[in-house]
Design an enzyme around this catalytic site. Structure first.
Site, mmCIF file in Angstrom:
data_model
loop_
_atom_site.group_PDB
_atom_site.id
_atom_site.type_symbol
_atom_site.label_atom_id
_atom_site.label_comp_id
_atom_site.label_asym_id
_atom_site.label_seq_id
_atom_site.Cartn_x
_atom_site.Cartn_y
_atom_site.Cartn_z
ATOM 1 N NE ARG A 224 -4.229 -1.535 0.092
ATOM 2 C CZ ARG A 224 -4.311 -2.609 -0.675
ATOM 3 N NH1 ARG A 224 -3.297 -2.922 -1.478
ATOM 4 N NH2 ARG A 224 -5.387 -3.366 -0.653
ATOM 5 C CG HIS A 272 -2.854 -0.447 -6.949
ATOM 6 N ND1 HIS A 272 -3.395 0.222 -5.877
ATOM 7 C CD2 HIS A 272 -2.806 -1.761 -6.577
ATOM 8 C CE1 HIS A 272 -3.687 -0.633 -4.901
ATOM 9 N NE2 HIS A 272 -3.326 -1.839 -5.321
#
Length: 309
Positions: A224, A272
């Site tokens: 993250r 991502h």
């Protein structure tokens, strides 16, 4: 008894179609369409609008459609009394392992360096490294980290891992807890972050941690964006302590156009997309938990209320 899908992207219909195909007997709604909120027992969510889960009076399960659940705990209106589940999927883990392995090999063989040289029209061979020359350190030995560790061992890498609690993985040297973190970092040349994002791990990739790595270490963050202190990374790259970084996750996504990561020659970026939940492989888990919910059985892949993963 029904399922509502709550997410802010354009994938509601694809998840709805996959659920309808696999289990046509289950009523499924997208949260933007008209639907009977009192019938909703399960919410299938991903980065939902803040406060949207409190609209369902009979909700009994909040199911993340991915492996991560940190976004849920960012909702200050989250109904904490409701069980939360997450995805544990072999395809998700294998995709992540393949992505990280590709990054490691690209660094060993200087492929990113040569791509930059190509644009500059520079012809300059530089020494490469071999598998035996480096030690890979994985922070986070959960479902994703364990698969990656095992795959790297099979390829012949020296692999070590660090986690909050002790783990035992064949062929992997493991470290646990804050007291063993320095020993783990001191001998890690490729640092892969696969930790869950919690209050304890937020900002863990910072200058203090980077200083404990050997000079020339490479950072891979596929967990993250909140794990990384961006400015600390830039400073350690520019001073030469770190050789580079491969990033798939960011504090803000898409990454703002004026962010210095975009043009930094030592940073390799992906949007991502290292590992994406596949509806076909995840839907059976969702349906199984729906069935368990209806029959009063224990749910699979429950998230710890204390650990928040």
């Amino acid at each position: 008894m029904a399922i509502v899908i709550i997410r802010k992207d354009d994938k509601i219909n694809s998840w709805k179609e996959a659920l309808n195909l696999y289990a046509p007997q289950i009523p499924v709604y997208g949260y933007l369409e008209k639907h009977p909120k009192e019938d909703i027992k399960m919410a299938l969510v991903w980065k939902h609008p803040i406060g949207s889960l409190k609209d369902y009076p009979n909700l009994e399960c909040i199911a993340s459609s991915g492996a991560g659940v940190d976004f849920l705990f960012e909702d200050d209106q989250l109904p904490l009394h409701i069980p939360i589940t997450r995805v544990v999927d072999e395809f998700l883990a294998k995709d992540m392992s393949e992505h990280v392995t590709a990054l490691i090999f690209s660094q060993l063989k200087n492929l990113y360096h040569y791509k930059v040289d190509q644009f500059r029209k520079i012809w300059k061979p530089i020494p490469y490294k071999r598998i035996a020359d480096v030690t890979i350190g994985i922070m986070g030995l959960g479902a994703l980290g364990t698969v990656l560790a095992k795959d790297l061992v099979r390829l012949g890498f020296k692999v070590q891992g660090w986690s909050g609690s002790a783990k035992d993985i064949k062929g992997v040297t493991t470290f646990a807890g804050s007291s063993m973190q320095s020993a783990f970092l001191n001998s890690t040349q490729f640092l892969v972050c696969l930790l869950p994002l919690t209050n304890e791990t937020r900002g863990i990739l910072n200058a203090e941690l980077f200083e404990q790595l050997p000079k020339g270490a490479h950072i891979i963050n596929v967990a993250r964006g909140g794990h990384l202190v961006d400015n600390d990374l830039l400073i350690m790259l520019d001073k030469g302590h770190l050789s580079g970084a491969s990033l798939d996750v960011y504090h803000e996504e898409p990454l703002q156009l004026d962010h210095p990561f975009w043009e930094h020659p030592k940073i390799h970026m992906t949007p991502h997309y290292a590992s994406v939940s596949d509806t076909a492989s995840v839907v059976p888990q969702i349906v199984e938990n729906y069935r368990r919910l209806a029959s009063g059985e224990e749910l699979l892949n429950l998230v710890s209320e204390d650990k928040k993963y």
